[in-house]
Design a protein around this motif. Structure first.
Motif, PDB file in Angstrom:
ATOM      1  N   ASP A   1      49.296 -13.161  43.227  1.00 15.68           N
ATOM      2  CA  ASP A   1      50.429 -12.249  43.153  1.00 15.68           C
ATOM      3  C   ASP A   1      51.206 -12.273  44.468  1.00 15.68           C
ATOM      4  O   ASP A   1      50.873 -13.006  45.409  1.00 15.68           O
ATOM      5  CB  ASP A   1      49.965 -10.839  42.790  1.00 15.68           C
ATOM      6  CG  ASP A   1      49.076 -10.190  43.847  1.00 15.68           C
ATOM      7  OD1 ASP A   1      48.932 -10.750  44.958  1.00 15.68           O
ATOM      8  OD2 ASP A   1      48.519  -9.116  43.555  1.00 15.68           O
ATOM      9  N   ASP A   2      52.264 -11.467  44.532  1.00 13.70           N
ATOM     10  CA  ASP A   2      53.132 -11.473  45.702  1.00 13.70           C
ATOM     11  C   ASP A   2      52.388 -11.070  46.970  1.00 13.70           C
ATOM     12  O   ASP A   2      52.632 -11.633  48.045  1.00 13.70           O
ATOM     13  CB  ASP A   2      54.322 -10.535  45.489  1.00 13.70           C
ATOM     14  CG  ASP A   2      55.315 -11.076  44.469  1.00 13.70           C
ATOM     15  OD1 ASP A   2      55.273 -12.293  44.197  1.00 13.70           O
ATOM     16  OD2 ASP A   2      56.129 -10.283  43.954  1.00 13.70           O
ATOM     17  N   ASP A   3      51.464 -10.109  46.875  1.00 18.26           N
ATOM     18  CA  ASP A   3      50.725  -9.674  48.060  1.00 18.26           C
ATOM     19  C   ASP A   3      49.891 -10.818  48.640  1.00 18.26           C
ATOM     20  O   ASP A   3      49.839 -11.009  49.857  1.00 18.26           O
ATOM     21  CB  ASP A   3      49.813  -8.495  47.713  1.00 18.26           C
ATOM     22  CG  ASP A   3      50.585  -7.199  47.501  1.00 18.26           C
ATOM     23  OD1 ASP A   3      51.749  -7.131  47.939  1.00 18.26           O
ATOM     24  OD2 ASP A   3      50.021  -6.267  46.895  1.00 18.26           O
TER      25      ASP A   3
END
Length: 208
Positions: free
Chosen positions: A185-187
């Protein structure tokens, strides 16, 4: 008077060497490389050679798709390691350690080690697992063990590099828990970019 270093003020050289079975570690590798490029580094992102038997790959749909369709034409070489000022190693967890494919490549570095050509570079590591307690930290620590033997300076991701890492990052190195085969994911990708940027910054100082 000391001789001037011909590499001084040159762009730092970063190589990201990784093994990916389904593309998750590759996504982290690309994000790490992106972060390093953002700091002005020359970057090579290189997978190691797949060594698993065909029958094992055939038994896993996502593994088979990655092997057949992965976009990399050039695999990691010893020349890449010698060229680099900073090295990032990446692998999915395999029983708390790196995948055999990456270890097989690292086992070929004895000649460079014997000549001291991997000493005083900067190294960092990253990983992905399918379960939350599947060995993320031990896999990174296992990859870092190689740096000890090379004489490479180990750079962790840490928490201080970016405020977002306090909630999403792993201080050992960028990592991703791939539940139900999910992609990073983006994190996780932000953590990898921060790690790449920090590797480029530190490698530039060491190269000078």
């Amino acid at each position: 008077m000391a001789e001037p270093n011909p590499r001084r003020s040159a762009r730092p050289r970063i190589v990201v060497v990784f093994y990916s079975a389904t593309g998750n570690v590759a996504a982290l590798a690309e994000a790490l490389g992106e972060g390093a490029r953002g700091e002005g580094a020359e970057v090579r992102v290189r997978p190691v050679v797949e060594r698993a038997p065909a029958e094992a790959i055939e038994g896993n749909r996502r593994w088979k798709e990655w092997v057949e369709n992965n976009p990399y034409e050039t695999t990691a070489s010893l020349d890449d390691l010698e060229w680099a000022d900073g090295i990032a190693l990446g692998s999915p967890t395999r029983f708390g350690g790196a995948a055999e494919q990456l270890k097989a490549f690292l086992d070929t570095t004895g000649g460079l080690w014997a000549q001291g050509k991997l000493a005083s570079k900067v190294g960092t590591s990253f990983t992905s697992a399918s379960t939350e307690h599947g060995g993320l930290e031990t896999t990174i620590a296992a990859m870092n063990n190689v740096y000890y033997h090379w004489g490479t300076l180990i750079m962790p991701l840490g928490y201080a590099a970016d405020p977002s890492l306090m909630s999403s990052g792993n201080p050992y190195g960028a990592s991703w828990v791939s539940k139900k085969s999910s992609a990073p994911d983006d994190d996780a990708l932000v953590a990898a970019r921060v790690q790449g940027a920090r590797l480029a910054q530190v490698a530039a100082k060491i190269a000078d």
